[in-house]
Design a protein around this motif. Sequence first.
Motif, PDB file in Angstrom:
ATOM      1  N   TYR A  73      -8.767  -6.271  -1.119  1.00  0.00           N
ATOM      2  CA  TYR A  73      -8.866  -5.089  -1.579  1.00  0.00           C
ATOM      3  C   TYR A  73      -8.461  -4.153  -0.493  1.00  0.00           C
ATOM      4  O   TYR A  73      -9.287  -4.245   0.514  1.00  0.00           O
ATOM      5  N   SER A  74      -7.135  -3.522  -0.971  1.00  0.00           N
ATOM      6  CA  SER A  74      -7.494  -1.960   0.292  1.00  0.00           C
ATOM      7  C   SER A  74      -7.311  -1.143  -0.117  1.00  0.00           C
ATOM      8  O   SER A  74      -6.380  -1.075  -1.867  1.00  0.00           O
ATOM      9  N   GLY A  75      -7.209  -0.021  -0.072  1.00  0.00           N
ATOM     10  CA  GLY A  75      -7.176   1.177   0.302  1.00  0.00           C
ATOM     11  C   GLY A  75      -6.144   2.209   1.055  1.00  0.00           C
ATOM     12  O   GLY A  75      -6.035   1.644   2.646  1.00  0.00           O
TER      13      GLY A  75
ATOM     14  N   ALA B 286      -2.992   4.890  -2.311  1.00  0.00           N
ATOM     15  CA  ALA B 286      -2.413   3.545  -2.774  1.00  0.00           C
ATOM     16  C   ALA B 286      -3.762   2.468  -3.123  1.00  0.00           C
ATOM     17  O   ALA B 286      -4.418   2.770  -1.868  1.00  0.00           O
ATOM     18  N   LEU B 287      -4.228   2.072  -4.173  1.00  0.00           N
ATOM     19  CA  LEU B 287      -4.995   0.689  -3.888  1.00  0.00           C
ATOM     20  C   LEU B 287      -4.493  -0.577  -4.270  1.00  0.00           C
ATOM     21  O   LEU B 287      -3.560  -0.479  -5.315  1.00  0.00           O
ATOM     22  N   GLU B 288      -4.363  -1.467  -4.202  1.00  0.00           N
ATOM     23  CA  GLU B 288      -4.402  -2.917  -3.910  1.00  0.00           C
ATOM     24  C   GLU B 288      -5.114  -4.053  -3.916  1.00  0.00           C
ATOM     25  O   GLU B 288      -6.177  -3.810  -3.323  1.00  0.00           O
TER      26      GLU B 288
ATOM     27  N   LEU C 289       0.976  -0.831  -0.033  1.00  0.00           N
ATOM     28  CA  LEU C 289      -0.662   0.134  -0.163  1.00  0.00           C
ATOM     29  C   LEU C 289       0.601   1.036   0.083  1.00  0.00           C
ATOM     30  O   LEU C 289       1.050   2.277   0.558  1.00  0.00           O
ATOM     31  N   GLY C 290       1.250   1.109  -1.136  1.00  0.00           N
ATOM     32  CA  GLY C 290       2.198   2.114  -1.616  1.00  0.00           C
ATOM     33  C   GLY C 290       3.633   2.364  -2.440  1.00  0.00           C
ATOM     34  O   GLY C 290       4.166   1.435  -3.067  1.00  0.00           O
TER      35      GLY C 290
ATOM     36  N   PHE D 261      -0.898  -6.830  -6.834  1.00  0.00           N
ATOM     37  CA  PHE D 261      -0.502  -5.838  -7.880  1.00  0.00           C
ATOM     38  C   PHE D 261      -1.582  -4.567  -7.149  1.00  0.00           C
ATOM     39  O   PHE D 261      -2.146  -4.435  -5.784  1.00  0.00           O
ATOM     40  N   GLY D 262      -0.916  -3.049  -7.272  1.00  0.00           N
ATOM     41  CA  GLY D 262      -1.022  -2.095  -6.623  1.00  0.00           C
ATOM     42  C   GLY D 262      -0.551  -0.942  -7.923  1.00  0.00           C
ATOM     43  O   GLY D 262      -0.056  -1.225  -7.988  1.00  0.00           O
ATOM     44  N   VAL D 263      -0.824  -0.224  -7.540  1.00  0.00           N
ATOM     45  CA  VAL D 263      -1.012   1.665  -8.235  1.00  0.00           C
ATOM     46  C   VAL D 263      -0.471   2.892  -6.615  1.00  0.00           C
ATOM     47  O   VAL D 263      -1.599   2.526  -5.912  1.00  0.00           O
TER      48      VAL D 263
END
Length: 244
Positions: A236-238, A225-227, A50-51, A213-215
Amino acid sequence: MKLGHRFLIFLFTLICAQAHAMTDLPRNLSTPDQIRMLEILGYGSAAKILGDPYPLGGYSGVEIGLATQFIPVGDLASMGSGTEDKGELSYSTLSLGKGLFYNIDTFVYFSPSIQNEEMQNFGGQFRWGFYEAPFFPISFSALLYAGGANIQNLVNISTIGWDLIGTVNMENVALYFGWGRIRAQGTFIGGSGGITASGDTESQNISEDHTFFGVNVEISKAFIALEVDRYTDSVYSGKLGYRF
């Protein structure tokens, strides 16, 4: 007021206002039920990246953030004595990170006690950026992590694992992906108010590979950040954070 001060006030407001959907845990859990619950809650509550994985190490970098994770818990409804809750478990953690040296970063995270949740989560991460391509904006990192969670004082979970991370950095955007291994141990409380079918306190251990996978999108010194983490189930995480 400086941007950093405004962000910290906004973050504190989010912590106070964050709504959480807590699930009802089923009772009379057999050993297969306990293992499946550990797959859902153990893997789901493990530490996430997450980053931007690009190292803070070697700089006077500090990161603070508020993360929210969403764990699908629909399968809990068919376990043991069952439950009517077929939604998802969401909870938040506050994280603090510090760059050290030689591209090494450390992080800690915990559930803010101000929320009075029925789930408490905490842990730490150790990240090492070991390679950066000279002619292409890609870098690679290794991550070690460990953590724990307590759910309604009925399930105690500990997790440990490692990840290999590849990151592509563009202007204000970082895409990251990777693969790792995770191990989860769960203790399920027995007794008159417990959740095991035997009535005894029982423990289970599981492990598996996982991908993610994340952005990460930067907005000045703040970031979003989203992952997506793929274990037996997808989680799913943010995260909303700030680096200074």
